[in-house]
Structure formats: C-alpha cells, structure tokens
Scaffold this motif. Structure first.
Motif, PDB file in Angstrom:
ATOM      1  N   VAL A 105       0.524   0.450   9.494  1.00 29.43           N
ATOM      2  CA  VAL A 105      -0.365   1.554   9.874  1.00 29.43           C
ATOM      3  C   VAL A 105      -1.646   0.985  10.474  1.00 29.43           C
ATOM      4  CG1 VAL A 105      -1.671   3.573   9.077  1.00 29.43           C
ATOM      5  CG2 VAL A 105       0.497   3.000   7.982  1.00 29.43           C
ATOM      6  N   ARG A 109      -5.423   2.421  11.727  1.00 35.62           N
ATOM      7  CA  ARG A 109      -6.312   3.585  11.689  1.00 35.62           C
ATOM      8  C   ARG A 109      -7.541   3.292  12.523  1.00 35.62           C
ATOM      9  NH1 ARG A 109      -4.990   2.926   5.935  1.00 35.62           N
ATOM     10  NH2 ARG A 109      -3.266   4.345   5.489  1.00 35.62           N
ATOM     11  N   THR A 125      -4.529   7.860  13.690  1.00 36.59           N
ATOM     12  CA  THR A 125      -3.639   7.129  12.787  1.00 36.59           C
ATOM     13  C   THR A 125      -2.363   6.839  13.561  1.00 36.59           C
ATOM     14  OG1 THR A 125      -4.511   8.250  10.831  1.00 36.59           O
ATOM     15  CG2 THR A 125      -2.376   7.171  10.591  1.00 36.59           C
ATOM     16  N   LYS A 127       1.395   5.124  12.900  1.00 34.81           N
ATOM     17  CA  LYS A 127       2.365   4.615  11.917  1.00 34.81           C
ATOM     18  C   LYS A 127       3.562   4.064  12.680  1.00 34.81           C
ATOM     19  CE  LYS A 127       4.914   4.448   8.037  1.00 34.81           C
ATOM     20  NZ  LYS A 127       4.690   3.542   6.940  1.00 34.81           N
ATOM     21  N   ASN A 160      -3.997  10.902   7.923  1.00 35.74           N
ATOM     22  CA  ASN A 160      -3.138   9.829   7.412  1.00 35.74           C
ATOM     23  C   ASN A 160      -1.917  10.401   6.709  1.00 35.74           C
ATOM     24  OD1 ASN A 160      -5.109   8.024   8.282  1.00 35.74           O
ATOM     25  ND2 ASN A 160      -5.991   7.755   6.254  1.00 35.74           N
ATOM     26  N   GLU A 172       1.664   9.545   8.213  1.00 32.28           N
ATOM     27  CA  GLU A 172       2.398   8.566   7.420  1.00 32.28           C
ATOM     28  C   GLU A 172       3.581   9.192   6.695  1.00 32.28           C
ATOM     29  OE1 GLU A 172      -0.285   5.994   5.174  1.00 32.28           O
ATOM     30  OE2 GLU A 172      -1.772   6.285   6.770  1.00 32.28           O
ATOM     31  N   ASP A 195       7.203   7.705   7.199  1.00 28.54           N
ATOM     32  CA  ASP A 195       8.021   7.232   6.080  1.00 28.54           C
ATOM     33  C   ASP A 195       9.386   7.899   6.099  1.00 28.54           C
ATOM     34  OD1 ASP A 195       5.968   5.591   5.204  1.00 28.54           O
ATOM     35  OD2 ASP A 195       5.275   6.994   3.652  1.00 28.54           O
TER      36      ASP A 195
END
Length: 131
Positions: A82, A84, A93, A95, A116, A120, A124
């Motif tokens: 990640v 930022r 952000t 990812k 975030n 994220e 994921d």
C-alpha cells in the motif's frame, strides 16, 4: 461482476455519508480496467513510478507520488502492498494486488482512514480471488 461495478459499487460507495472523489482499477501495466468518470488523466510514467515504489519501497518519498500531474506527499504505507499520499485536505491510497492497482482519491470531509478502508478492503478481496 464487471470491473466497472467494483468501482461504482465498492470504491465509490457511501461511507458514513462520505465517498471517494475518484477511483480506478488499473492493470499493473497502467491499462485501465475501470474508473470513475472524474478519475484524472494520468501518464504511463506515473504508473511506472508507482510500480517501482512497490518494488523498491521509499523510491517515491523524495519526489512525491504524481497522478494526473497532481503531486501527493508520500506518507506511511505498507511496503510492497500500500502507498498512501497526502495533498492539502485530501489524499490518495494505492493498493497493489497480484495483477492490479486499486486507487482511491479523497477530499475532506472524508478521512484518510475511510479512504484506506474502502481501497484496501477491495484490494484484499481481489487478492483473495487471485486478481
């Protein structure tokens, strides 16, 4: 589910009355898989520099992260996973998944933590799905 649906329903979703300013899912080569209508027009070298920072964490810190000619100051992320960035009352952000980059851009009143979480969480999920 189409990539555009992921952007529209998962990245541009409402979080406590706030939402990202812009979002996109890009291939690691910079190809656009899907993006919000107002996602900035970026240069291929900007994506190449982001990918380089994933391979060599900290490489963007001296120059900043550029996307669509906007410069973000790089702040603490997760090396290799990640990145930022902060600019004034907003930020970004990024990812990295196995094949893609999930990018969210926000402005206050949305908080960095909300951005975030949205970016994220989708990253994921896509990583778990082998993307």
């Amino acid at each position: 589910m189409s990539w555009q649906t992921y952007v529209d329903e998962h990245l541009m979703c409402d979080i406590d009355g706030q939402h990202l300013t812009a979002a996109a899912i890009l291939g690691q080569d910079g190809s656009v898989w899907a993006q919000s209508a107002n996602f900035p027009q970026f240069k291929p070298e900007e994506i190449a520099n982001i990918m380089k920072d994933f391979d060599e964490p900290g490489s963007l810190a001296p120059t900043g992260l550029f996307l669509g000619s906007t410069k973000y100051m790089v702040i603490q992320g997760e090396p290799g996973a990640v990145i930022r960035g902060k600019k004034g009352a907003g930020g970004i952000t990024v990812k990295k998944t196995n094949q893609a980059l999930i990018i969210g851009i926000y402005e206050e009143p949305m908080t960095p933590g909300q951005c975030n979480m949205v970016v994220e969480r989708l990253g994921d999920y896509l990583t778990e799905q082998e993307y």
